[in-house]
Design an enzyme around this catalytic site. Sequence first.
Site, PDB file in Angstrom:
ATOM      1  N   GLY A   1       0.831  -1.199   0.000  1.00 35.16           N
ATOM      2  CA  GLY A   1       0.000   0.000   0.000  1.00 35.16           C
ATOM      3  C   GLY A   1       0.862   1.245   0.000  1.00 35.16           C
TER       4      GLY A   1
ATOM      5  N   GLU B   1      12.740  -4.198  -3.855  1.00 31.96           N
ATOM      6  CA  GLU B   1      11.830  -4.470  -4.958  1.00 31.96           C
ATOM      7  C   GLU B   1      12.618  -4.702  -6.235  1.00 31.96           C
ATOM      8  OE1 GLU B   1       9.288  -1.163  -6.045  1.00 31.96           O
ATOM      9  OE2 GLU B   1       7.889  -2.499  -7.069  1.00 31.96           O
TER      10      GLU B   1
ATOM     11  N   SER C   1      -1.102  -4.805  -6.315  1.00 33.63           N
ATOM     12  CA  SER C   1      -1.231  -6.177  -6.812  1.00 33.63           C
ATOM     13  C   SER C   1      -1.513  -7.096  -5.640  1.00 33.63           C
ATOM     14  CB  SER C   1       0.063  -6.667  -7.468  1.00 33.63           C
ATOM     15  OG  SER C   1       0.664  -5.658  -8.208  1.00 33.63           O
TER      16      SER C   1
END
Lengths: 349, 379
Positions: free
Chosen positions: B126, B243, B160
Amino acid sequence: MDFRFSEEQDELRQQARAFLDRRLPAAALGQMADSEPGWDPSTWQEIAELGWLGVSTAEELGGAGLGYLEEAILIEEFGRRLYSGPYLASVGLALPAIPQGQLGELAMGRVRWSLCDSETLRLVPNLMDVDQVVVVERDQVYSVPAAGQPLTSIDATRRMGRLELGPDRELLATGAEAAELALRLRRRKLSALALEAVGLAQQVLEWGVEHARAREQFEKKIGSYQAVSHPLVNSFVEIELARSLAYWAAWLLAGGHEDQLAAPAAYAAAAEAAVNTCERVIQVHGGMGFTWDSPLHRYYKRSLWIQHFGGPPDLHRTQVARQLMLSSEAGPPASQSAPGLRTIARTTR
Amino acid sequence: MELQDTAEEAEYRARLRAWIAEHLPQELVGLGTRTGRLPLLRQWSRALSDAGYVGLTWPAEYGGGGGRYALEGIILEELARADAPQHLGTIGLGMAGPTIMVHGTGEQKAAHLQRILQAEEIWCQGFSEPGAGSDLASVRTRAELRGDVFLVNGQKVWSSYAHLADWCILVTLSDPDAARYRGLTYLLVDMHSPGVEVRPLRQMTGDADFNEIFFTDVEVPAANVLGEVGGGWQVAMTTLLHERATLGFALTGLLDSGIRRLLALAAANRDAAEPWLAQIAHEWIQLQALKLTAHRSLGQLDRTGMPGPEGSVIKLAWSESSQRMTKLARQLLGETAVLDDGIWNYQQLRSRGNTIEAGTSEILRNIVAERVLQLPRSR
């Protein structure tokens, strides 16, 4: 997989950089290029004494008994400083064809070599600076004494000549052996040009970044403008990708691996990265980048020389594509092969 | 330098390849990053975890494989080669987990790490909001401390897996009066809490891979703050670095199966392909360069345990390659390209998201300019 160079290899790179900084400072480049003979022949003996002309030559023949990976490091570093002596010609281009018995003479700096793989025009880099030339023809490879006409190269730091063939020649290979040797020479040429291109592009990018950090306009460093910084980033990306390919091609060659794709792939990527980087960095320098006094045009000319000496990148890519389409490894399993025309349109998913 | 698998790596790859051939359900082949076929996808993710093909990069003390990035790279390559879908726990494994390891309390580590590894907890992210895309510092989702809970209100987008997720890594604004970057707090939020509502967000492909998440008076225990209250910015940066760490392999894997399709398409339509051969090879070469660069960047990870900036370079070049490849393939389709073939038409549309998701190309160029080239900041 391990992409790291060994400590010794890293040291060799540092040594080469230190030597070039001392003997060929960037500031002296222009003067050297515009003089005769366009390079400092006294550097050749020093390079020989450093052992860099016999890197891959066996120790019993007077060499260091190392391999092409070490030579690759030197080719890249010499490219970074636009070294104008016949190092690329002798080690990068001609070496695999030089008879064993003559490698010692090369290692000691007594005999310099170049390569002629241009059958009709017989264009030879550093022709006036070398003693012997390896000539590659369709069904034979031989060596001849260097003789011929100097020509005006687009790159004053890499002079050219047109070879004149005399009666005196030593046959090096014929038939299938010659074809195999020609292929090896071609792979090595493309690989060496890729390494040289990566080296010079890296140097030019560093200058571009340095300038963008220092130069102020409208009370800001120009590197803070994205219209300036993003093209430099694009060059960084292109160079990093080309570097991976160039090291891959060099590693394959060094290990004697069969492969016809890596060298042209690396060459196409690196040659274009070098030309693009020079063009972007000239733009970043503004008017200064367009002057004769700036070293940038020397690098730009070398990048253009590389891009033409190795042949148009798109031509290499076309050949790579033909080989890929022939190879069965390239295709996915039959069940997932190319989609045909679907008869039922998919409207929802 | 050794640019081929070591004996150990080759054996690992061979065993894995056989395992995939035996266990991958045919229905999941080619699903890509889509999340259809849910029960099967869950089973597949669990099977990967059970077989030990998950969390190779995690330290052994948290039940991982001890930072074996090279093996993780092999896993991602082999899954891509088989056109297998991504593990459902990818956000937990690649982002939430590593961030909890760096900033988490003992309790937080004990509560989540093992469960992430075993695919028992699925996580979502989020971060983005309608008014905070690339500019994370402008998030508006509020977290107000009331006793020992934070009351969370706001909206997140482009999340996602949120429709499947048990937990969310949530960046909130806890102090609107603090200086920019200093008012953020990073929370671990139970997605089953009252007041959490997930709505699928349909994208231009017609699929809904992403979601909007609405938070209305959601109570989050203060013990679920990751890092310090007001220290959310630093924690979020850890997440974003991770990430892009092993993302390189996942991305080159996706591109790899695309390039194989492209070559097969070209081989089957030689006349149509003739004018495009150089471009076709260019994309294949780009793919090799990306794969090699992903391996080259492992050196940095091995040395420092923190990902280097290479991830940004790979993501940047990959996304543009992915877009060019798709356009190229559609040139080869000839007049049938006006019909939806379910593959290239989908890719043509989906690839437009590639230069936006996980850091827009503009932001990634800024990152490389500032952190790698050390150019002055643009803002």
